[in-house]
Design a protein around this motif. Structure first.
Motif, PDB file in Angstrom:
ATOM      1  N   UNK A   6       1.112  -1.433  -0.093  1.00 35.00           N
ATOM      2  CA  UNK A   6      -0.132   0.115   0.137  1.00 35.00           C
ATOM      3  C   UNK A   6       1.057   1.249   0.122  1.00 35.00           C
ATOM      4  N   UNK A   7       1.054   1.894  -1.236  1.00 33.58           N
ATOM      5  CA  UNK A   7       1.986   2.989  -1.303  1.00 33.58           C
ATOM      6  C   UNK A   7       1.482   3.972  -0.357  1.00 33.58           C
ATOM      7  N   UNK A   8       0.465   4.511  -0.115  1.00 32.71           N
ATOM      8  CA  UNK A   8      -0.002   5.856   0.585  1.00 32.71           C
ATOM      9  C   UNK A   8       0.229   5.222   2.229  1.00 32.71           C
ATOM     10  N   UNK A   9      -0.123   4.152   2.624  1.00 32.91           N
ATOM     11  CA  UNK A   9       0.187   3.757   4.053  1.00 32.91           C
ATOM     12  C   UNK A   9       1.836   3.716   4.337  1.00 32.91           C
ATOM     13  N   UNK A  10       2.580   3.171   3.226  1.00 29.67           N
ATOM     14  CA  UNK A  10       3.949   3.038   3.528  1.00 29.67           C
ATOM     15  C   UNK A  10       4.565   4.336   3.588  1.00 29.67           C
ATOM     16  N   UNK A  11       4.221   5.362   2.717  1.00 31.06           N
ATOM     17  CA  UNK A  11       4.760   6.738   2.408  1.00 31.06           C
ATOM     18  C   UNK A  11       4.216   7.407   3.795  1.00 31.06           C
ATOM     19  N   UNK A  12       3.031   7.317   4.404  1.00 32.38           N
ATOM     20  CA  UNK A  12       2.604   7.932   5.461  1.00 32.38           C
ATOM     21  C   UNK A  12       3.673   7.682   6.917  1.00 32.38           C
ATOM     22  N   UNK A  13       3.643   6.375   6.967  1.00 38.62           N
ATOM     23  CA  UNK A  13       4.602   5.782   8.065  1.00 38.62           C
ATOM     24  C   UNK A  13       5.902   6.365   7.929  1.00 38.62           C
ATOM     25  N   UNK A  14       6.512   6.349   6.561  1.00 42.76           N
ATOM     26  CA  UNK A  14       7.947   7.034   6.393  1.00 42.76           C
ATOM     27  C   UNK A  14       7.924   8.567   6.525  1.00 42.76           C
ATOM     28  N   UNK A  15       6.916   9.191   6.376  1.00 44.89           N
ATOM     29  CA  UNK A  15       6.738  10.640   6.576  1.00 44.89           C
ATOM     30  C   UNK A  15       6.924  10.810   8.172  1.00 44.89           C
ATOM     31  N   UNK A  16       6.073  10.028   9.083  1.00 39.39           N
ATOM     32  CA  UNK A  16       6.184  10.173  10.581  1.00 39.39           C
ATOM     33  C   UNK A  16       7.746  10.058  10.693  1.00 39.39           C
ATOM     34  N   UNK A  17       8.332   9.105  10.299  1.00 36.22           N
ATOM     35  CA  UNK A  17       9.778   8.712  10.743  1.00 36.22           C
ATOM     36  C   UNK A  17      10.629  10.079  10.446  1.00 36.22           C
ATOM     37  N   UNK A  18      10.370  10.493   9.087  1.00 37.18           N
ATOM     38  CA  UNK A  18      11.317  11.771   8.774  1.00 37.18           C
ATOM     39  C   UNK A  18      11.175  12.847   9.466  1.00 37.18           C
ATOM     40  N   UNK A  19       9.673  13.186   9.894  1.00 40.09           N
ATOM     41  CA  UNK A  19       9.427  14.397  10.534  1.00 40.09           C
ATOM     42  C   UNK A  19       9.995  14.494  11.994  1.00 40.09           C
ATOM     43  N   UNK A  20       9.727  13.323  12.627  1.00 40.00           N
ATOM     44  CA  UNK A  20      10.536  13.298  13.920  1.00 40.00           C
ATOM     45  C   UNK A  20      11.909  13.094  13.962  1.00 40.00           C
ATOM     46  N   UNK A  21      12.662  12.523  12.775  1.00 34.90           N
ATOM     47  CA  UNK A  21      13.938  12.389  12.519  1.00 34.90           C
ATOM     48  C   UNK A  21      14.788  13.747  12.592  1.00 34.90           C
TER      49      UNK A  21
END
Length: 511
Positions: A6-21
């Motif tokens: 699921x590309x949207x779910x995958x990118x959403x999770x990745x976005x959370x990680x990038x934001x907090x990183x």
């Protein structure tokens, strides 16, 4: 029913990680404020990272991921971490002659940091060429990647804890993740607290050596910077001469912490829980210590009897007991678990000594450690499997399971280890051939052993190679095609190949 990513779910999770990183850039920003250089660099970098992470996160308000999605999240998150980590290098170097201003070099340096490889794409490591803030960011990227970005995010982000076990399983180095507590988020926190405690302990030791006058060159900045790169087995140093820039007493102080970094961190949990038998009865731990001790002794004896010429950094080892012992112990403790620090230019040592170092690099640290390489436990199981196959060939009617520490090893685990090792050796060998051909194309041809060392140094997340890529060398002169290959090698090497390559396998029909 076919399960796809699921590309949207995958990118959403990745976005959370990038934001907090992006919050980790507060550390170099504070350093920039203290020393008055590159404040705007890190303010702008944080803004870009937050905007990118937030944009990706909003692609799916309630992401739900499966096993294949977890592989995609882990793989993409590590790649995006390197992309975000490269931004300060490009901004700080814009308009200057800095090699890190080039996007490929910046991505190489960032990927090398987050994957704790320690290979550098610049020959300009000094406080004159780079601000202390940029060099501290370079150190911090290793510390963030050491215990694992996903493990850190599971520990602090509630939305990731739901799928934390799948994510951590995909990221964890070694054949399997050891769950220490009933809740996976508590396991993530426990691992990071142990990691943090050892980091603080090393910083305290180094600071004390500087304050007491035993190591006047070790100030607080250097103590923190090297604390950020030792426990993650990173190898970056703000000093061009690596640990060779410091006195022998400092070099000895690093040794136990480098050895600790190659141990399965779960074993320290059992020690803290008043069950030290788990550590000392652990087969992998005993073999790891035995290999470090044995290799160090062999190398020290070889150096004492003339296995290395006198070098400007490291000095004379022939006939000098303390120096031969220190160089032997330090280099093995550093290279076997992929730390990559150096106190001497081992690229100038004789061929037999270099082969010993390459062999140590190939073994790697323990599963569950921050070390790279194939890992000791895999070699143990491979050897036991080989012995089993020889035995059953001679005795075809006998069923003989592979045992480790008195317990039967699952056949699926054995198959997974065989697949990983085959892939590792295959990718390593093919990459070495490409590196030799590609460098020859531009007139910078590496020898066969140098190309092999370069491939091993990147896929094994070790850092220094041989020849011009040695501990005091640089990867800057390599063609961009080779650097891009090495960026990929560092990436898949840190994630142990299978999670990344599995993304390219066709979805399985789950009817």
């Amino acid at each position: 029913m076919t399960r796809t990513i699921d590309p949207r779910a995958t990118l959403s999770y990745t976005g959370s990680i990038v934001k907090f990183l992006s919050a980790s850039m507060v550390v170099p920003l504070l350093v920039a404020l203290i020393y008055g250089a590159d404040v705007l660099t890190f303010a702008a970098s944080m803004t870009i990272a937050v905007a990118l992470g937030t944009g990706l996160e909003r692609l799916d308000d309630e992401p739900d991921i499966g096993p294949r999605d977890a592989l995609a999240v882990v793989s993409l998150a590590w790649f995006m971490a390197a992309v975000v980590g490269a931004i300060p290098y490009v901004i700080a170097g814009y308009g200057t002659s800095s090699a890190l201003a080039h996007p490929v070099n910046a991505l190489f340096e960032s990927m090398s940091g987050f994957t704790t490889t320690g290979a550098t794409a610049t020959a300009e490591i000094s406080f004159e060429q780079h601000s202390r803030a940029v060099l501290m960011w370079r150190q911090l990227t290793q510390w963030l990647g050491g215990m694992g970005i996903i493990v850190l995010m599971v520990a602090i982000l509630p939305q990731l804890a739901v799928n934390g076990a799948q994510l951590m399983e995909s990221e964890a180095p070694g054949p399997g993740l050891q769950k220490l507590t009933p809740r996976i988020v508590e396991t993530a926190r426990a691992l990071w607290l142990i990691y943090l405690a050892f980091t603080v302990a090393l910083i305290a030791v180094l600071t004390l050596l500087g304050v007491t006058g035993l190591a006047p060159e070790m100030d607080l900045y250097n103590a923190i910077a090297h604390g950020f790169s030792t426990l993650p087995t990173g190898g970056f140093s703000p000093e061009a001469e690596s640990i060779g820039a410091f006195s022998p007493v400092v070099q000895w102080a690093f040794v136990p912490f480098m050895v600790i970094a190659g141990v399965n961190f779960a074993l320290f949990w059992y020690v803290l829980r008043d069950d030290p038998r788990e550590m000392f009865e652990n087969t992998e731990f005993r073999m790891y210590l035995g290999l470090v001790t044995g290799f160090a002794a062999i190398l020290a004896v070889g150096l004492f009897y003339g296995g290395a010429p006198a070098t400007e950094i490291g000095g004379i080892t022939e006939g000098v007991t303390e120096n031969a012992l220190r160089q032997g112990v330090f280099q093995i403790a550093s290279l076997m678990n992929s730390t990559g620090f150096a106190t001497a230019d081992f690229a100038a040592w004789d061929t037999q000594t270099q082969f010993l170092l390459l062999f140590a690099m190939f073994i790697g640290g323990s599963a569950g450690s921050t070390g790279g390489g194939i890992k000791v436990i895999r070699w143990l199981i491979l050897l036991k499997t080989l012995r089993r196959e020889l035995y059953t060939t001679a005795n075809p009617n006998v069923v003989r399971p592979v045992r480790l520490g008195g317990e039967v090893v699952d056949e699926d685990v054995i198959r997974g280890i065989l697949v990983f090792t085959l892939l590792y050796v295959l990718v390593f060998a093919l990459s070495a051939v490409f590196i030799e051909i590609d460098t020859t194309r531009i007139g910078e041809g590496l020898t066969g052993i140098e190309a092999l060392a370069a491939s091993l140094a990147t896929i094994g997340n070790i850092g220094p190679g041989l020849g011009p890529l040695g501990p005091f060398g640089t990867y800057e002169f390599l063609p961009n095609t080779t650097k891009l290959l090495m960026i990929g090698l560092m990436w898949i090497g840190r994630l142990e190949i299978v999670p990344v390559l599995a993304l390219f396998v066709a979805s399985v029909d789950e009817r």
